[in-house]
Scaffold this motif. Structure first.
Motif, PDB file in Angstrom:
ATOM      1  N   GLY A 226      45.024  41.660  15.563  1.00  0.00           N
ATOM      2  CA  GLY A 226      46.251  41.477  16.331  1.00  0.00           C
ATOM      3  C   GLY A 226      46.023  40.689  17.601  1.00  0.00           C
ATOM      4  O   GLY A 226      46.839  39.832  17.985  1.00  0.00           O
ATOM      5  N   ILE A 227      44.907  40.946  18.268  1.00  0.00           N
ATOM      6  CA  ILE A 227      44.593  40.215  19.501  1.00  0.00           C
ATOM      7  C   ILE A 227      44.269  38.753  19.199  1.00  0.00           C
ATOM      8  O   ILE A 227      44.642  37.847  19.957  1.00  0.00           O
ATOM      9  CB  ILE A 227      43.416  40.893  20.227  1.00  0.00           C
ATOM     10  N   ILE A 228      43.595  38.493  18.087  1.00  0.00           N
ATOM     11  CA  ILE A 228      43.185  37.128  17.751  1.00  0.00           C
ATOM     12  C   ILE A 228      44.334  36.310  17.172  1.00  0.00           C
ATOM     13  O   ILE A 228      44.523  35.138  17.531  1.00  0.00           O
ATOM     14  CB  ILE A 228      42.010  37.158  16.758  1.00  0.00           C
ATOM     15  N   MET A 229      45.120  36.913  16.292  1.00  0.00           N
ATOM     16  CA  MET A 229      46.112  36.159  15.522  1.00  0.00           C
ATOM     17  C   MET A 229      47.490  36.085  16.174  1.00  0.00           C
ATOM     18  O   MET A 229      48.317  35.279  15.771  1.00  0.00           O
ATOM     19  CB  MET A 229      46.260  36.766  14.117  1.00  0.00           C
ATOM     20  N   MET A 230      47.761  36.927  17.146  1.00  0.00           N
ATOM     21  CA  MET A 230      49.063  36.894  17.811  1.00  0.00           C
ATOM     22  C   MET A 230      48.991  36.012  19.063  1.00  0.00           C
ATOM     23  O   MET A 230      47.999  36.022  19.785  1.00  0.00           O
ATOM     24  CB  MET A 230      49.503  38.300  18.193  1.00  0.00           C
ATOM     25  N   ASN A 231      50.055  35.275  19.315  1.00  0.00           N
ATOM     26  CA  ASN A 231      50.067  34.324  20.427  1.00  0.00           C
ATOM     27  C   ASN A 231      50.367  34.981  21.773  1.00  0.00           C
ATOM     28  O   ASN A 231      49.871  34.536  22.808  1.00  0.00           O
ATOM     29  CB  ASN A 231      51.102  33.222  20.162  1.00  0.00           C
ATOM     30  N   LYS A 232      51.181  36.027  21.758  1.00  0.00           N
ATOM     31  CA  LYS A 232      51.622  36.659  23.000  1.00  0.00           C
ATOM     32  C   LYS A 232      51.428  38.169  22.925  1.00  0.00           C
ATOM     33  O   LYS A 232      51.505  38.752  21.840  1.00  0.00           O
ATOM     34  CB  LYS A 232      53.095  36.326  23.261  1.00  0.00           C
ATOM     35  N   PRO A 233      51.199  38.823  24.069  1.00  0.00           N
ATOM     36  CA  PRO A 233      51.007  40.282  24.063  1.00  0.00           C
ATOM     37  C   PRO A 233      52.197  41.053  23.515  1.00  0.00           C
ATOM     38  O   PRO A 233      52.015  42.135  22.946  1.00  0.00           O
ATOM     39  CB  PRO A 233      50.778  40.604  25.546  1.00  0.00           C
ATOM     40  N   ASP A 234      53.413  40.521  23.644  1.00  0.00           N
ATOM     41  CA  ASP A 234      54.566  41.251  23.133  1.00  0.00           C
ATOM     42  C   ASP A 234      54.666  41.191  21.616  1.00  0.00           C
ATOM     43  O   ASP A 234      55.551  41.814  21.019  1.00  0.00           O
ATOM     44  CB  ASP A 234      55.865  40.740  23.765  1.00  0.00           C
ATOM     45  N   GLN A 235      53.744  40.454  20.961  1.00  0.00           N
ATOM     46  CA  GLN A 235      53.674  40.426  19.500  1.00  0.00           C
ATOM     47  C   GLN A 235      52.585  41.357  18.959  1.00  0.00           C
ATOM     48  O   GLN A 235      52.432  41.482  17.751  1.00  0.00           O
ATOM     49  CB  GLN A 235      53.389  38.997  19.011  1.00  0.00           C
ATOM     50  N   TYR A 236      51.850  42.008  19.852  1.00  0.00           N
ATOM     51  CA  TYR A 236      50.729  42.851  19.432  1.00  0.00           C
ATOM     52  C   TYR A 236      51.216  44.058  18.624  1.00  0.00           C
ATOM     53  O   TYR A 236      52.238  44.668  18.961  1.00  0.00           O
ATOM     54  CB  TYR A 236      49.961  43.380  20.642  1.00  0.00           C
ATOM     55  N   PRO A 237      50.463  44.438  17.586  1.00  0.00           N
ATOM     56  CA  PRO A 237      50.706  45.740  16.959  1.00  0.00           C
ATOM     57  C   PRO A 237      50.248  46.865  17.883  1.00  0.00           C
ATOM     58  O   PRO A 237      49.632  46.617  18.924  1.00  0.00           O
ATOM     59  CB  PRO A 237      49.873  45.674  15.677  1.00  0.00           C
ATOM     60  N   LEU A 238      50.514  48.093  17.492  1.00  0.00           N
ATOM     61  CA  LEU A 238      50.321  49.227  18.394  1.00  0.00           C
ATOM     62  C   LEU A 238      48.876  49.373  18.846  1.00  0.00           C
ATOM     63  O   LEU A 238      48.608  49.581  20.039  1.00  0.00           O
ATOM     64  CB  LEU A 238      50.791  50.513  17.707  1.00  0.00           C
ATOM     65  N   GLN A 239      47.923  49.281  17.933  1.00  0.00           N
ATOM     66  CA  GLN A 239      46.522  49.495  18.310  1.00  0.00           C
ATOM     67  C   GLN A 239      46.005  48.380  19.209  1.00  0.00           C
ATOM     68  O   GLN A 239      45.182  48.631  20.095  1.00  0.00           O
ATOM     69  CB  GLN A 239      45.655  49.621  17.047  1.00  0.00           C
ATOM     70  N   SER A 240      46.463  47.166  19.014  1.00  0.00           N
ATOM     71  CA  SER A 240      46.073  46.069  19.916  1.00  0.00           C
ATOM     72  C   SER A 240      46.652  46.299  21.302  1.00  0.00           C
ATOM     73  O   SER A 240      45.991  46.051  22.322  1.00  0.00           O
ATOM     74  CB  SER A 240      46.569  44.731  19.350  1.00  0.00           C
ATOM     75  N   TYR A 241      47.881  46.784  21.350  1.00  0.00           N
ATOM     76  CA  TYR A 241      48.511  47.101  22.636  1.00  0.00           C
ATOM     77  C   TYR A 241      47.754  48.218  23.351  1.00  0.00           C
ATOM     78  O   TYR A 241      47.477  48.130  24.557  1.00  0.00           O
ATOM     79  CB  TYR A 241      49.968  47.495  22.387  1.00  0.00           C
ATOM     80  N   LEU A 242      47.390  49.286  22.615  1.00  0.00           N
ATOM     81  CA  LEU A 242      46.654  50.390  23.226  1.00  0.00           C
ATOM     82  C   LEU A 242      45.278  49.940  23.703  1.00  0.00           C
ATOM     83  O   LEU A 242      44.813  50.359  24.765  1.00  0.00           O
ATOM     84  CB  LEU A 242      46.514  51.540  22.219  1.00  0.00           C
ATOM     85  N   HIS A 243      44.620  49.104  22.912  1.00  0.00           N
ATOM     86  CA  HIS A 243      43.311  48.590  23.320  1.00  0.00           C
ATOM     87  C   HIS A 243      43.424  47.808  24.624  1.00  0.00           C
ATOM     88  O   HIS A 243      42.571  47.932  25.517  1.00  0.00           O
ATOM     89  CB  HIS A 243      42.744  47.701  22.222  1.00  0.00           C
ATOM     90  N   THR A 244      44.479  47.041  24.767  1.00  0.00           N
ATOM     91  CA  THR A 244      44.659  46.235  25.976  1.00  0.00           C
ATOM     92  C   THR A 244      44.853  47.098  27.207  1.00  0.00           C
ATOM     93  O   THR A 244      44.210  46.880  28.245  1.00  0.00           O
ATOM     94  CB  THR A 244      45.868  45.294  25.802  1.00  0.00           C
ATOM     95  N   ILE A 245      45.720  48.122  27.103  1.00  0.00           N
ATOM     96  CA  ILE A 245      45.989  48.938  28.292  1.00  0.00           C
ATOM     97  C   ILE A 245      44.830  49.883  28.594  1.00  0.00           C
ATOM     98  O   ILE A 245      44.634  50.278  29.756  1.00  0.00           O
ATOM     99  CB  ILE A 245      47.299  49.738  28.138  1.00  0.00           C
TER     100      ILE A 245
END
Length: 304
Positions: A226-245
């Motif tokens: 999700g972090i590699i293939m998505m262009n913007k943070p608002d496109q992240y799936p849940l686990q990519s979002y949790l990893h970021t925060i």
């Protein structure tokens, strides 16, 4: 000293001391492993239900200290969390459906012997090699970019559309189905599609449930793609979002202007609340698939 054990058939079998000792040791080990898995989750739940002061002071263990639901109220108002949850749910719906469909379509012809499919061995090795050799992240990224699906939900779903391990389970399950059923269907004029949909699929519910569970856990827990293939943070799936925060910190907690809320929540309690909420769907789905899990693994791992 031996103890008699009565089975449903009415036959009594003497259970030896070694057998009983093995059962006790097995139960102790499995209980310890279960506790190792569930205790961290209980701690996360307790922290999410505790106050800022108690969580910061490290007073929370397995029970909430100064119980409060403010962290969950704060998460309920976070649009980013629910948007990433929606992306993950969509990914799971598309990904699990595609995984099961491709496993069935690939496993059915590969379950036949060389008399019915002469190039079966070639195809089998073609899929098996992918379990040993990976093309790597850069070729995968370039491929996804070249087909113009970068930044879309298909960039998360299509690269893992054919899980080879699940294909192996499914084809071995198909091979365990008696050939007489297929031969009788052919004599009645059934095509391969009819045989697959009306005989093989209905008899393979246990194996399909196992594959669904594997696919669901994979798509739900995956974060790196999700972090590699998505262009913007608002496109992240849940686990990519949790990893970021979790790695970078959640600055939105400090931006709230409600002083009463700031006194009861912290970056840590809000993170724990989001982690626990992200775990609930998998925990809720597992009991419905667990009854098929062992049967699907055992029958799918043994060649019929």
């Amino acid at each position: 000293m031996k103890r008699e054990k009565k089975f449903r058939s009415g036959v009594k079998v003497r259970e030896s001391f070694g057998s009983r000792l093995f059962s006790v040791i097995n139960a102790v080990i499995l209980t310890a492993l279960a506790l190792l898995c569930i205790i961290p989750l209980i701690n996360i739940l307790a922290v999410s239900l505790s106050s800022n002061a108690a969580a910061t002071a490290g007073l929370v263990k397995l029970w909430p200290v100064e119980f409060t639901l403010k962290s969950y109220e704060f998460v309920a108002k976070r649009a980013a969390f629910w948007k990433s949850l929606g992306v993950t749910i969509l990914r799971c719906l598309l990904g699990v459906s595609l995984n099961v469909l491709m496993c069935v379509l690939v496993a059915y012809p590969l379950s036949k012997d060389n008399r019915k499919l002469r190039t079966r061995t070639v195809y089998a090795w073609f899929f098996f090699i992918t379990m040993l050799i990976n093309g790597g992240l850069i070729p995968q990224y370039m491929t996804i970019k070249s087909v113009h699906i970068l930044g879309t939900i298909w960039a998360l779903v299509l690269p893992g559309a054919v899980p080879v391990f699940s294909v192996v389970l499914m084809l071995n399950f198909f091979r365990a189905i008696p050939e007489e059923l297929e031969e009788a269907a052919f004599m009645d004029g059934a095509s391969h599609w009819n045989i697959l949909l009306k005989i093989y699929v209905p008899l393979s519910k246990a194996s399909m449930a196992t594959i669904c569970l594997f696919a669901l856990v994979y798509h739900w827990n995956s974060w790196f793609d999700g972090i590699i293939m998505m262009n913007k943070p608002d496109q992240y799936p849940l686990q990519s979002y949790l990893h970021t925060i979790i790695i970078q910190g959640d600055t939105s907690v400090n931006s709230t202007t409600d002083w009463q809320t700031m006194a009861l929540i912290s970056d840590r309690t809000v993170k724990c609340a989001q982690i626990f909420l992200s775990t609930l769907p998998i925990v809720a789905a597992y009991p419905f698939l667990q009854r098929y899990f062992v049967k699907g693994m055992v029958l799918g791992s043994v060649k019929g």
